[in-house]
Design a protein around this motif. Structure first.
Motif, PDB file in Angstrom:
ATOM      1  N   ALA A 170       0.837  -1.203   0.000  1.00  0.00           N
ATOM      2  CA  ALA A 170       0.000   0.000   0.000  1.00  0.00           C
ATOM      3  C   ALA A 170       0.867   1.247   0.000  1.00  0.00           C
ATOM      4  N   GLY A 171       0.451   2.230  -0.781  1.00  0.00           N
ATOM      5  CA  GLY A 171       1.108   3.520  -0.791  1.00  0.00           C
ATOM      6  C   GLY A 171       2.370   3.615  -1.625  1.00  0.00           C
ATOM      7  N   GLU A 172       2.685   2.594  -2.424  1.00  0.00           N
ATOM      8  CA  GLU A 172       3.935   2.605  -3.189  1.00  0.00           C
ATOM      9  C   GLU A 172       3.941   3.668  -4.295  1.00  0.00           C
ATOM     10  N   GLY A 173       2.861   3.803  -5.016  1.00  0.00           N
ATOM     11  CA  GLY A 173       2.799   4.763  -6.109  1.00  0.00           C
ATOM     12  C   GLY A 173       3.633   4.336  -7.302  1.00  0.00           C
ATOM     13  N   GLY A 174       3.707   5.213  -8.315  1.00  0.00           N
ATOM     14  CA  GLY A 174       4.480   4.915  -9.509  1.00  0.00           C
ATOM     15  C   GLY A 174       3.608   4.501 -10.675  1.00  0.00           C
ATOM     16  N   ILE A 175       4.230   3.941 -11.718  1.00  0.00           N
ATOM     17  CA  ILE A 175       3.521   3.483 -12.908  1.00  0.00           C
ATOM     18  C   ILE A 175       3.603   1.967 -12.997  1.00  0.00           C
ATOM     19  N   TYR A 176       2.449   1.340 -13.238  1.00  0.00           N
ATOM     20  CA  TYR A 176       2.345  -0.116 -13.251  1.00  0.00           C
ATOM     21  C   TYR A 176       1.669  -0.569 -14.534  1.00  0.00           C
ATOM     22  N   LEU A 177       2.261  -1.563 -15.181  1.00  0.00           N
ATOM     23  CA  LEU A 177       1.733  -2.117 -16.430  1.00  0.00           C
ATOM     24  C   LEU A 177       0.903  -3.361 -16.151  1.00  0.00           C
ATOM     25  N   VAL A 178      -0.322  -3.370 -16.647  1.00  0.00           N
ATOM     26  CA  VAL A 178      -1.195  -4.546 -16.603  1.00  0.00           C
ATOM     27  C   VAL A 178      -1.358  -5.038 -18.029  1.00  0.00           C
ATOM     28  N   GLY A 179      -1.068  -6.316 -18.249  1.00  0.00           N
ATOM     29  CA  GLY A 179      -1.066  -6.882 -19.601  1.00  0.00           C
ATOM     30  C   GLY A 179      -2.447  -7.186 -20.137  1.00  0.00           C
ATOM     31  N   PRO A 180      -2.493  -7.686 -21.371  1.00  0.00           N
ATOM     32  CA  PRO A 180      -3.760  -8.012 -22.026  1.00  0.00           C
ATOM     33  C   PRO A 180      -4.273  -9.376 -21.596  1.00  0.00           C
ATOM     34  N   GLU A 181      -5.472  -9.718 -22.055  1.00  0.00           N
ATOM     35  CA  GLU A 181      -5.955 -11.081 -21.862  1.00  0.00           C
ATOM     36  C   GLU A 181      -4.990 -12.016 -22.591  1.00  0.00           C
ATOM     37  N   GLY A 182      -4.543 -13.054 -21.913  1.00  0.00           N
ATOM     38  CA  GLY A 182      -3.574 -13.961 -22.520  1.00  0.00           C
ATOM     39  C   GLY A 182      -2.146 -13.676 -22.098  1.00  0.00           C
ATOM     40  N   GLY A 183      -1.940 -12.545 -21.416  1.00  0.00           N
ATOM     41  CA  GLY A 183      -0.619 -12.249 -20.875  1.00  0.00           C
ATOM     42  C   GLY A 183       0.362 -11.695 -21.901  1.00  0.00           C
ATOM     43  N   PHE A 184       1.602 -11.540 -21.469  1.00  0.00           N
ATOM     44  CA  PHE A 184       2.642 -10.982 -22.324  1.00  0.00           C
ATOM     45  C   PHE A 184       3.237 -12.064 -23.229  1.00  0.00           C
ATOM     46  N   ALA A 185       3.617 -11.672 -24.430  1.00  0.00           N
ATOM     47  CA  ALA A 185       4.291 -12.578 -25.356  1.00  0.00           C
ATOM     48  C   ALA A 185       5.752 -12.752 -24.928  1.00  0.00           C
ATOM     49  N   PRO A 186       6.421 -13.866 -25.344  1.00  0.00           N
ATOM     50  CA  PRO A 186       7.814 -14.095 -24.947  1.00  0.00           C
ATOM     51  C   PRO A 186       8.743 -12.924 -25.250  1.00  0.00           C
ATOM     52  N   MET A 187       8.615 -12.305 -26.414  1.00  0.00           N
ATOM     53  CA  MET A 187       9.490 -11.187 -26.761  1.00  0.00           C
ATOM     54  C   MET A 187       9.247  -9.984 -25.855  1.00  0.00           C
ATOM     55  N   GLU A 188       8.003  -9.844 -25.367  1.00  0.00           N
ATOM     56  CA  GLU A 188       7.687  -8.741 -24.453  1.00  0.00           C
ATOM     57  C   GLU A 188       8.284  -8.998 -23.072  1.00  0.00           C
ATOM     58  N   ARG A 189       8.304 -10.252 -22.669  1.00  0.00           N
ATOM     59  CA  ARG A 189       8.933 -10.581 -21.390  1.00  0.00           C
ATOM     60  C   ARG A 189      10.432 -10.255 -21.435  1.00  0.00           C
ATOM     61  N   GLU A 190      11.042 -10.428 -22.606  1.00  0.00           N
ATOM     62  CA  GLU A 190      12.448 -10.062 -22.751  1.00  0.00           C
ATOM     63  C   GLU A 190      12.626  -8.550 -22.606  1.00  0.00           C
ATOM     64  N   LEU A 191      11.705  -7.785 -23.218  1.00  0.00           N
ATOM     65  CA  LEU A 191      11.767  -6.333 -23.103  1.00  0.00           C
ATOM     66  C   LEU A 191      11.598  -5.876 -21.651  1.00  0.00           C
ATOM     67  N   LEU A 192      10.790  -6.625 -20.897  1.00  0.00           N
ATOM     68  CA  LEU A 192      10.471  -6.255 -19.515  1.00  0.00           C
ATOM     69  C   LEU A 192      11.445  -6.846 -18.497  1.00  0.00           C
TER      70      LEU A 192
END
Length: 221
Positions: A170-192
């Motif tokens: 609680a209270g952390e703040g910042g920017i958080y990414l929520v993925g699409p239905e089906g989750g992130f693709a393998p190449m996106e996991r590499e980017l992240l």
């Protein structure tokens, strides 16, 4: 309804027409001499106006006071949300607004529902209605869709939600990414791979909108 949205809120005199007039005359049944609150959604203030006249096409209001809004989340939460069906976004948006999300950036990902593009003007209208109901006096920011590479470039402090991530606090703040239905693709996991990964203490597979609302709730409420 906590107040009525009006772009000119704060001016000495205001004319209300259309839906605003209907709300004053038919919904609230406010009479001449009574007061009503207006907000421009550009500042943390509610302005109090006295009704000077109500006609068939317009109502004339005169400023008689102002108050600072108390709708201030304890931290700033910026949601980066992979594009999903607009109906899903529209359903979750009032909840995210009530919780206190400061900004939403829509993100184009490999598994985004590519045929969809958010109607920013429509989303702003939904936000205005939500603000009038919940009392929020500063409109949430909505950013046009950008791709994942651009998001990481613009927001290097980005955290992303995925299984196995550290539990958010609680209270952390910042920017958080929520993925699409089906989750992130393998190449996106590499980017992240160099970004912070956060998660929940659950093994349930959450829908995108459930994850967005749950994450915002845990941090802001």
């Amino acid at each position: 309804m906590k107040f009525l949205y009006h772009q000119a809120a704060g001016a000495h005199e205001v004319i209300v027409e259309g839906e605003g007039l209907h709300y004053i005359a038919k919904v609230r049944r406010v009479r001449v001499g009574e007061e009503i609150g207006l907000a421009s959604l550009e500042e943390e203030k509610i302005y109090h106006y006295m009704i000077e006249s109500i006609g068939k096409k317009e109502a004339r209001l005169r400023l008689c006071g102002a108050e600072e809004s108390l709708f201030l989340p304890r931290t700033k939460f910026h949601l980066a949300w992979a594009i999903v069906d607009p109906k899903t976004v529209e359903k979750a948006l009032p909840m995210l607004n009530e919780i206190g999300v400061a900004k939403i950036t829509f993100v184009i990902t490999r598994r985004s529902q590519g045929q969809f593009r958010p109607d920013i003007d429509r989303l702003k209208r939904i936000l205005i209605n939500s603000c009038q109901q919940c009392g929020r006096t500063k409109l949430m920011e909505i950013e046009e869709p950008i791709d994942l590479v651009k998001v990481i470039e613009c927001y290097p402090e980005l955290s992303y939600l995925d299984f196995g991530g550290e539990e958010v606090q609680a209270g952390e703040g910042g920017i958080y990414l929520v993925g699409p239905e089906g989750g992130f693709a393998p190449m996106e996991r590499e980017l992240l791979a160099l970004q912070r990964k956060v998660g929940f203490a659950t093994t349930s597979i959450l829908r995108s909108e459930t994850a967005a609302v749950a994450l915002a709730s845990k941090i802001l409420l």
